[in-house]
Design an enzyme around this catalytic site. Structure first.
Site, PDB file in Angstrom:
ATOM      1  N   GLY A 152       0.943  -1.303   0.013  1.00 10.88           N
ATOM      2  CA  GLY A 152       0.160   0.252   0.157  1.00 10.88           C
ATOM      3  C   GLY A 152       0.993   1.200   0.062  1.00 10.88           C
ATOM      4  CD  GLN A 153       6.811   2.805   0.309  1.00 10.85           C
ATOM      5  OE1 GLN A 153       7.350   1.712   0.079  1.00 10.85           O
ATOM      6  NE2 GLN A 153       7.645   3.770   0.860  1.00 10.85           N
ATOM      7  CG  HIS A 187       5.161   8.196   4.178  1.00 10.50           C
ATOM      8  ND1 HIS A 187       5.447   7.599   2.887  1.00 10.50           N
ATOM      9  CD2 HIS A 187       3.930   7.972   4.295  1.00 10.50           C
ATOM     10  CE1 HIS A 187       4.520   7.055   2.502  1.00 10.50           C
ATOM     11  NE2 HIS A 187       3.533   7.242   3.012  1.00 10.50           N
ATOM     12  CG  HIS A 218       0.728   6.692   7.627  1.00 13.12           C
ATOM     13  ND1 HIS A 218      -0.120   7.530   6.783  1.00 13.12           N
ATOM     14  CD2 HIS A 218       1.487   5.961   6.841  1.00 13.12           C
ATOM     15  CE1 HIS A 218       0.026   7.358   5.509  1.00 13.12           C
ATOM     16  NE2 HIS A 218       1.175   6.247   5.649  1.00 13.12           N
TER      17      HIS A 218
END
Length: 72
Positions: free
Chosen positions: A53-54, A60, A62
């Site tokens: 899902g990157q 980064h 979340h």
């Protein structure tokens, strides 16, 4: 949250110092977010690779504040 070095694509690409620094930053920012949102919980997630899902091609993290009845 993301490292200053945008060329780091994945969590697994971090060296030991970067791993330590981003872990401390994540911990501190999670505390700030929870305090600001007046909650005592958060979801911390990292999408490692496109199949996971990157969607942005750099590392980064979340930090999502959570409440008892939110819809996640």
């Amino acid at each position: 949250l993301c490292p200053k070095e945008n060329r780091i694509a994945r969590f697994s690409d971090l060296n030991q110092l970067q791993l330590f620094e981003i872990s401390l930053a994540t911990q501190m920012l999670a505390r700030v977010v929870q305090s600001y949102k007046m909650t005592n919980a958060c979801t911390i997630s990292i999408y490692e690779g496109q199949q996971a899902g990157q969607m942005i091609s750099h590392l980064h993290i979340h930090i999502i504040p959570r409440t008892k009845n939110d819809k996640f």
